[in-house]
Design a protein around this motif. Structure first.
Motif, PDB file in Angstrom:
ATOM      1  N   PHE A   1       0.947  -1.326   0.128  1.00 56.96           N
ATOM      2  CA  PHE A   1       0.085   0.126  -0.008  1.00 56.96           C
ATOM      3  C   PHE A   1       0.916   1.292  -0.167  1.00 56.96           C
ATOM      4  CE2 PHE A   1      -4.363  -1.497   2.001  1.00 56.96           C
ATOM      5  CZ  PHE A   1      -4.449  -2.599   0.788  1.00 56.96           C
ATOM      6  N   PRO A   2       0.426   2.349  -0.803  1.00 56.47           N
ATOM      7  CA  PRO A   2       1.071   3.462  -0.855  1.00 56.47           C
ATOM      8  C   PRO A   2       1.463   4.606   0.450  1.00 56.47           C
ATOM      9  CG  PRO A   2      -0.639   3.870  -2.027  1.00 56.47           C
ATOM     10  CD  PRO A   2      -0.615   2.483  -1.697  1.00 56.47           C
ATOM     11  N   TYR A   3       0.116   4.162   1.280  1.00 57.58           N
ATOM     12  CA  TYR A   3       0.258   5.111   2.460  1.00 57.58           C
ATOM     13  C   TYR A   3      -0.287   4.220   3.874  1.00 57.58           C
ATOM     14  CZ  TYR A   3      -0.415   8.509  -1.322  1.00 57.58           C
ATOM     15  OH  TYR A   3      -0.263   9.366  -2.277  1.00 57.58           O
ATOM     16  N   THR A   4       0.185   4.795   4.883  1.00 59.03           N
ATOM     17  CA  THR A   4      -0.392   4.102   6.245  1.00 59.03           C
ATOM     18  C   THR A   4      -1.816   4.872   6.066  1.00 59.03           C
ATOM     19  OG1 THR A   4       0.438   6.161   7.282  1.00 59.03           O
ATOM     20  CG2 THR A   4       1.788   4.274   7.089  1.00 59.03           C
ATOM     21  N   GLU A   5      -2.444   4.075   7.362  1.00 55.45           N
ATOM     22  CA  GLU A   5      -3.963   4.446   7.549  1.00 55.45           C
ATOM     23  C   GLU A   5      -3.969   6.162   8.039  1.00 55.45           C
ATOM     24  OE1 GLU A   5      -5.453   2.061  10.565  1.00 55.45           O
ATOM     25  OE2 GLU A   5      -5.281   0.410   9.364  1.00 55.45           O
ATOM     26  N   ALA A   6      -2.819   6.395   8.605  1.00 56.28           N
ATOM     27  CA  ALA A   6      -2.822   7.821   9.128  1.00 56.28           C
ATOM     28  C   ALA A   6      -2.473   8.709   7.734  1.00 56.28           C
ATOM     29  CB  ALA A   6      -1.712   7.886   9.915  1.00 56.28           C
ATOM     30  N   GLU A   7      -1.543   8.172   6.936  1.00 54.55           N
ATOM     31  CA  GLU A   7      -1.383   9.162   5.872  1.00 54.55           C
ATOM     32  C   GLU A   7      -2.572   9.366   4.758  1.00 54.55           C
ATOM     33  OE1 GLU A   7       3.511   8.308   5.502  1.00 54.55           O
ATOM     34  OE2 GLU A   7       2.163   7.015   4.514  1.00 54.55           O
ATOM     35  N   GLY A   8      -3.191   8.343   4.782  1.00 53.05           N
ATOM     36  CA  GLY A   8      -4.349   8.212   3.924  1.00 53.05           C
ATOM     37  C   GLY A   8      -5.452   9.160   4.665  1.00 53.05           C
TER      38      GLY A   8
ATOM     39  N   ALA B   1       0.562   2.605  14.782  1.00 49.05           N
ATOM     40  CA  ALA B   1      -0.528   1.770  15.555  1.00 49.05           C
ATOM     41  C   ALA B   1      -1.037   0.328  14.724  1.00 49.05           C
ATOM     42  CB  ALA B   1      -1.347   2.340  16.231  1.00 49.05           C
ATOM     43  N   THR B   2      -1.229  -0.621  15.106  1.00 50.65           N
ATOM     44  CA  THR B   2      -1.872  -1.849  14.451  1.00 50.65           C
ATOM     45  C   THR B   2      -2.863  -2.283  15.204  1.00 50.65           C
ATOM     46  OG1 THR B   2      -0.362  -3.375  15.545  1.00 50.65           O
ATOM     47  CG2 THR B   2       0.500  -2.498  13.480  1.00 50.65           C
ATOM     48  N   SER B   3      -3.424  -1.625  16.439  1.00 49.82           N
ATOM     49  CA  SER B   3      -4.439  -2.040  17.235  1.00 49.82           C
ATOM     50  C   SER B   3      -5.035  -0.849  17.974  1.00 49.82           C
ATOM     51  CB  SER B   3      -4.137  -3.284  18.304  1.00 49.82           C
ATOM     52  OG  SER B   3      -3.157  -2.507  19.298  1.00 49.82           O
ATOM     53  N   THR B   4      -6.396  -1.075  18.515  1.00 49.51           N
ATOM     54  CA  THR B   4      -7.072   0.180  19.039  1.00 49.51           C
ATOM     55  C   THR B   4      -6.087   0.295  20.397  1.00 49.51           C
ATOM     56  OG1 THR B   4      -9.173  -0.719  18.429  1.00 49.51           O
ATOM     57  CG2 THR B   4      -9.021   0.832  20.253  1.00 49.51           C
ATOM     58  N   PHE B   5      -5.478  -0.576  21.088  1.00 47.10           N
ATOM     59  CA  PHE B   5      -4.742  -0.078  22.277  1.00 47.10           C
ATOM     60  C   PHE B   5      -3.338   0.770  21.862  1.00 47.10           C
ATOM     61  CE2 PHE B   5      -1.158  -1.126  24.943  1.00 47.10           C
ATOM     62  CZ  PHE B   5      -1.678  -0.754  26.334  1.00 47.10           C
ATOM     63  N   GLU B   6      -3.024   0.376  20.711  1.00 42.87           N
ATOM     64  CA  GLU B   6      -1.694   0.993  20.175  1.00 42.87           C
ATOM     65  C   GLU B   6      -2.214   2.289  19.518  1.00 42.87           C
ATOM     66  OE1 GLU B   6       0.357  -1.407  17.511  1.00 42.87           O
ATOM     67  OE2 GLU B   6       1.279  -2.662  18.922  1.00 42.87           O
ATOM     68  N   ASN B   7      -3.450   2.511  19.070  1.00 42.74           N
ATOM     69  CA  ASN B   7      -3.729   3.883  18.575  1.00 42.74           C
ATOM     70  C   ASN B   7      -3.819   4.601  19.972  1.00 42.74           C
ATOM     71  OD1 ASN B   7      -6.458   2.091  16.388  1.00 42.74           O
ATOM     72  ND2 ASN B   7      -4.599   3.165  15.987  1.00 42.74           N
ATOM     73  N   LEU B   8      -4.369   4.393  20.753  1.00 44.94           N
ATOM     74  CA  LEU B   8      -4.573   5.206  21.976  1.00 44.94           C
ATOM     75  C   LEU B   8      -3.363   5.544  22.917  1.00 44.94           C
ATOM     76  CD1 LEU B   8      -8.066   3.882  22.969  1.00 44.94           C
ATOM     77  CD2 LEU B   8      -7.514   6.177  22.194  1.00 44.94           C
ATOM     78  N   LEU B   9      -2.540   4.467  22.888  1.00 42.52           N
ATOM     79  CA  LEU B   9      -1.146   4.604  23.636  1.00 42.52           C
ATOM     80  C   LEU B   9      -0.448   5.508  23.042  1.00 42.52           C
ATOM     81  CD1 LEU B   9       0.716   3.568  25.715  1.00 42.52           C
ATOM     82  CD2 LEU B   9       1.412   1.771  24.252  1.00 42.52           C
ATOM     83  N   TYR B  10      -0.015   5.150  21.603  1.00 40.62           N
ATOM     84  CA  TYR B  10       0.612   6.165  20.854  1.00 40.62           C
ATOM     85  C   TYR B  10       0.114   7.534  20.729  1.00 40.62           C
ATOM     86  CZ  TYR B  10       2.935   1.537  19.580  1.00 40.62           C
ATOM     87  OH  TYR B  10       3.580   0.524  19.442  1.00 40.62           O
ATOM     88  N   SER B  11      -1.000   7.789  20.635  1.00 40.34           N
ATOM     89  CA  SER B  11      -1.656   9.155  20.530  1.00 40.34           C
ATOM     90  C   SER B  11      -1.426   9.758  21.931  1.00 40.34           C
ATOM     91  CB  SER B  11      -3.330   8.998  20.232  1.00 40.34           C
ATOM     92  OG  SER B  11      -3.312   8.319  19.015  1.00 40.34           O
ATOM     93  N   GLN B  12      -1.498   9.033  23.005  1.00 37.38           N
ATOM     94  CA  GLN B  12      -1.142   9.799  24.248  1.00 37.38           C
ATOM     95  C   GLN B  12       0.166  10.129  24.427  1.00 37.38           C
ATOM     96  OE1 GLN B  12      -1.286   7.017  27.744  1.00 37.38           O
ATOM     97  NE2 GLN B  12      -2.669   8.268  28.687  1.00 37.38           N
ATOM     98  N   ARG B  13       1.016   9.362  23.807  1.00 40.36           N
ATOM     99  CA  ARG B  13       2.349   9.952  23.963  1.00 40.36           C
ATOM    100  C   ARG B  13       2.710  11.074  23.150  1.00 40.36           C
ATOM    101  NH1 ARG B  13       5.386   4.115  22.788  1.00 40.36           N
ATOM    102  NH2 ARG B  13       4.744   2.965  24.717  1.00 40.36           N
TER     103      ARG B  13
END
Length: 231
Positions: free
Chosen positions: A117-124, A145-157
């Motif tokens: 894929f040319p873009y990550t979900e975030a880039e898309g 992030a590859t999961s909801t837990f990581e979505n929120l953990l990395y966004s919190q950082r």
């Protein structure tokens, strides 16, 4: 002259030894208890799954929704270079909140779905939002992030890095209860939910998958808590 032939089956049968009878009885009781335990576990599982589906069907956005520094858009699948129809529903909700001033900036969170894929979900997501008028400098990418837990953990950082404290989590209604549980587990400061109902997703399929994901998250939360306690 008659010939008498002995037949070993003739005559009274010998009774099974008492030890053998007791052993058979114990095996039967053990098997019955095992089946009973399995039925109880199955019943508990069905009740728990039913409770999760009920939560999904009754989930609602935080009301009243307070103004926040950040809206976190939880990623979903890309269709090549474009967000999937389901992801576009989340992005349209993010656009609405940004335009009415509920959130000042957005964190778009999600890694690469497939290596080609040319873009990550975030880039898309960023491309979709910028094309609809949101300044690129008001969108922060979380590309791993590859999961909801990581979505929120990395966004919190990211929030901690910039000193942001207030947030609205943007996702679908069926996904909201687990997202809120994870945010509370990560000690977000009064997280809010902005939920959108899907008109394009197969809800029975996605709710079934969400029940499994919630079960996985429950085990992950339990194991993380045990590790923290042991440490």
């Amino acid at each position: 002259m008659k010939v008498l032939q002995w037949n070993g089956n003739i005559g009274p049968k010998r009774a099974d030894p008492p030890n053998r009878l007791r052993s058979s009885r114990k095996r039967f009781i053990l098997l019955k208890r095992l089946v009973l335990c399995l039925l109880i576990v199955l019943l508990i599982g069905l009740v728990w799954a039913g409770a999760q589906v009920w939560k999904m069907n009754t989930a609602a956005s935080t009301s009243p929704l307070q103004q926040a520094q950040i809206g976190i858009v939880l990623g979903a699948s890309m269709w090549g270079a474009e967000p999937s129809p389901g992801l576009k529903e989340r992005l349209e909700e993010a656009l609405r909140l940004y335009r009415n001033g509920t959130v000042k900036r957005l964190i778009v969170s999600g890694g690469l779905d497939k290596p080609d894929f040319p873009y990550t979900e975030a880039e898309g997501m960023q491309r979709y939002l910028v094309d609809r008028g949101i300044p690129a400098q008001h969108i922060v990418l979380e590309n791993h992030a590859t999961s909801t837990f990581e979505n929120l953990l990395y966004s919190q950082r990211i929030m901690n890095e910039y000193g942001w404290t207030s947030t609205v989590i943007i996702t679908h209604s069926y996904h909201g209860p687990r997202a809120m549980e994870i945010a509370q587990f990560l000690n977000f400061d009064h997280p809010q939910l902005a939920l959108t109902e899907s008109k394009v997703l197969n809800m029975p399929l996605h709710q079934s998958r969400e029940v499994l994901a919630h079960a996985k998250w429950t085990l992950q939360r339990w194991w993380t808590s045990v590790q923290t306690w042991l440490a």
